[in-house]
Design an enzyme around this catalytic site. Structure first.
Site, PDB file in Angstrom:
ATOM      1  CG  ASP A 192     -24.604   6.652 -43.168  1.00 30.96           C
ATOM      2  OD1 ASP A 192     -23.884   5.872 -43.920  1.00 30.96           O
ATOM      3  OD2 ASP A 192     -24.475   6.542 -41.779  1.00 30.96           O
ATOM      4  CG  HIS A 193     -21.136   5.758 -48.197  1.00 28.02           C
ATOM      5  ND1 HIS A 193     -20.356   6.312 -47.363  1.00 28.02           N
ATOM      6  CD2 HIS A 193     -20.620   4.676 -48.768  1.00 28.02           C
ATOM      7  CE1 HIS A 193     -19.147   5.603 -46.921  1.00 28.02           C
ATOM      8  NE2 HIS A 193     -19.419   4.517 -48.023  1.00 28.02           N
ATOM      9  CG  HIS A 255     -20.484   4.733 -42.163  1.00 30.17           C
ATOM     10  ND1 HIS A 255     -21.486   5.817 -42.794  1.00 30.17           N
ATOM     11  CD2 HIS A 255     -19.342   4.861 -42.781  1.00 30.17           C
ATOM     12  CE1 HIS A 255     -20.613   6.540 -43.815  1.00 30.17           C
ATOM     13  NE2 HIS A 255     -19.356   6.013 -43.409  1.00 30.17           N
TER      14      HIS A 255
HETATM   15  C1  BG6 Z   1     -15.961   6.779 -44.809  1.00 24.79           C
HETATM   16  C2  BG6 Z   1     -14.756   6.849 -43.780  1.00 24.79           C
HETATM   17  O1  BG6 Z   1     -17.174   7.492 -44.376  1.00 24.79           O
HETATM   18  O2  BG6 Z   1     -16.289   5.372 -45.148  1.00 24.79           O
HETATM   19  C3  BG6 Z   1     -13.562   6.273 -44.411  1.00 24.79           C
HETATM   20  O3  BG6 Z   1     -14.701   8.355 -43.733  1.00 24.79           O
HETATM   21  C4  BG6 Z   1     -13.829   4.874 -44.601  1.00 24.79           C
HETATM   22  O4  BG6 Z   1     -12.601   6.467 -43.383  1.00 24.79           O
HETATM   23  C5  BG6 Z   1     -15.212   4.676 -45.520  1.00 24.79           C
HETATM   24  O5  BG6 Z   1     -12.856   4.188 -45.354  1.00 24.79           O
HETATM   25  C6  BG6 Z   1     -15.643   3.303 -45.742  1.00 24.79           C
HETATM   26  O6  BG6 Z   1     -16.651   3.297 -46.808  1.00 24.79           O
HETATM   27  P1  BG6 Z   1     -16.873   1.954 -47.675  1.00 24.79           P
HETATM   28  O7  BG6 Z   1     -17.735   2.182 -48.466  1.00 24.79           O
HETATM   29  O8  BG6 Z   1     -15.528   1.812 -48.367  1.00 24.79           O
HETATM   30  O9  BG6 Z   1     -16.892   0.786 -46.792  1.00 24.79           O
END
Ligand code: BG6
Length: 507
Positions: A192-193, A255
């Site tokens: 989960d980044h 997230h």
């Molecule tokens: C991803 C989703 O996990 O997270 C995307 O699939 C979303 O739809 C993205 O845009 C958002 O990540 P970040 O790091 O750009 O906030």
């Protein structure tokens, strides 16, 4: 005085090959290659490494290198050092093949052996599954059948599995079952980044590393918590995927539940991976199971119609490519959750996320209770009213505390002021993607920030009543917000019922 920010760790990861399944996909060019380059630029990538991209289309190693070089011009988060990129680039390889074709894995095995000889990767490999979820299990199974995940002679083989991890509880359990049949749990890294983002990592440090917050971090002092993940982008060519996901499954259930866990979990006994993960699981397990009536009352779905974002006209969701003209998928969702434990009973957690909102901003607001006695008059109208602690996760990274202060002058007049800390105060920090830390940790074998099976389970169990009630009650009012606005009116009404407002995230 400015301090230099510490590098991610004090030593580079061990030699290894990074194999990216889905090398021609969006994530590879936008995040994965820029992150690996960022790691190289701070000396955290081993000198002995290689990158092997696996994808369906025919391409030579050189053509792939050329493509990555072009993509980096667009997606690198820092200025590219030509000498470093040249070294980096010559370690990039391409492996053409279908993910379910055994021959692909034969070719991959050969490339891995060559990497070992030429680049000294020592038999270690990180397989990154940046592919459609239907391929997660088949790829793991093929890797096993071809002995590519066998850990022998002291070398390691690890697999990072992207999200979405399942579509609901049953599919997540099935996926876990298949992955566990192919890999040992210690080899599975469910990513989960958001947990790799600087400020997300700072939440726990801030809470428990400063003695002043922990005593007030509970239902006695905190009125409510708001978490917003606002995006100005639309579905960016991912219509087909988004039609099966929606804002709740795409962002909230994973997230945002994780951000909530970081805010609300009990302090772990140590920073050992299992100790931290145990507390996250306990928190997710304490999320109150909503009844269908509560779901209908305390959740809101939205979908954007045509509008204007950043001064540009944009089409509605139903006009996007690969989206049904009568789609009822939500591009916005807001909900109120309760956490049934001693620390949080009675404290609402409001979560919202949407696409095509006015700007990109991820923020967590911890709203403290008002003082027991309003000695200085009723200041509810003041937008900087009661104390708030704000974690700015992105785009700016920082933490702000809103407090009340006396306005200079002969009379007692007060106003809210902000005590602001921005990450830029640590000195110049190259922006990161959030993936650097995650890939580095995987190479180091540290799974603290990755999901364990029981965490995935607990998050789906908490989500299940919402998924089921929504499926049984399709929305009839979509689209219900114009692109470039802060979402449907019903989301505001949900807050007003509790005498609250959504705070507009900072620009
Ligand atoms: C991803 C989703 O996990 O997270 C995307 O699939 C979303 O739809 C993205 O845009 C958002 O990540 P970040 O790091 O750009 O906030």
């Amino acid at each position: 005085m400015n301090q230099q920010i510490e590098p991610l760790a004090s030593h580079p990861a061990p030699p290894c090959a990074v194999v990216i399944f889905g090398a021609s996909g969006d994530l590879t060019k936008r995040k994965l290659v820029p992150s690996l380059y960022n790691l190289a630029s701070i000396g955290m990538l081993p000198a002995d490494f290689s990158i092997i991209g696996v994808a369906r289309r025919e391409m030579s190693h050189d053509a792939f290198r050329e493509q990555m070089t072009k993509d980096m011009q667009e997606f690198a988060t820092q200025k590219i050092d030509p000498a470093l990129w040249d070294k980096f680039r010559e370690r990039i390889y391409y492996c053409q093949g279908e993910f379910d074709n055994p021959e692909t894995y034969g070719r991959l095995a050969t490339l891995l052996e060559e990497s070992e000889k030429k680049h000294g990767t020592q038999g270690n490999a990180l397989f990154y599954l940046s592919v459609q979820p239907t391929y997660f299990a088949p790829i793991a199974e093929q890797l096993k059948q071809h002995n590519l995940v066998e850990e022998k002679d002291g070398h390691w083989r690890r697999v990072i599995v992207e999200k979405p991890f399942g579509h609901d509880l049953a599919s997540a359990r099935e996926l876990n079952g298949r992955l566990s049949a192919a890999l040992a749990e210690s080899q599975i890294f469910r990513i989960d980044h958001y947990l790799g983002k600087e400020t997300a990592q700072n939440i726990l440090v801030f809470r428990v590393g400063n003695a002043m917050f922990e005593p007030i971090w509970n239902r006695h002092h905190i009125d409510h918590v708001q978490i917003t993940v606002a995006e100005s982008i639309g579905v960016e060519g991912r219509g087909a995927f988004y039609e099966t996901a929606g804002a709740f499954r795409d962002v909230i259930q994973n997230h945002m539940f994780m951000l909530m866990a970081l805010i609300a979990m009990e302090p772990p006994n140590s920073l050992a991976g299992e100790a931290v993960r145990n507390e996250k699981v306990k928190l997710l397990q304490a999320v109150r199971q909503m009844t269908p009536d509560e779901v209908l009352r305390d959740t809101v779905r939205g979908q954007y119609g045509a509008g204007t974002v950043n001064g540009k006209p944009v089409p509605g969701y139903r006009e996007e490519k690969n989206v049904a003209p009568d789609s009822t998928i939500e591009t916005y969702a807001a909900l109120k959750l309760g956490i049934d434990n001693w620390r949080w009973a009675g404290v609402p957690f409001y979560l919202r996320s949407g696409k095509r909102l006015p700007r990109r901003s991820t923020e967590i607001i911890v709203r403290f209770k008002s003082p027991a006695l309003s000695l200085f008059g009723d200041n509810e109208a003041d937008p900087l009213g009661p104390n708030r602690l704000i974690f700015h996760i992105q785009p700016e990274e920082g933490i702000a505390l809103q407090v009340r202060a006396k306005v200079p002058g002969p009379t007692i007049c007060t106003r809210g002021v902000k005590l602001d800390f921005g990450y830029s105060q640590f000195g110049p920090v190259a922006p990161t993607t959030g993936y650097e830390k995650m890939m580095y940790d995987c190479m180091m074998g540290d799974s603290t920030l990755f999901h364990r099976t029981d965490m995935v389970d607990a998050a789906w169990i908490a989500a299940q009543p919402i998924i089921e009630t929504w499926a049984a009650n399709p929305p009839t009012d979509l689209p219900n917000y114009a692109a470039g606005t802060w979402g449907p009116a019903a989301a505001e009404e949900m807050m007003h019922r509790d005498q609250h407002n959504w705070q507009i995230p900072v620009a």
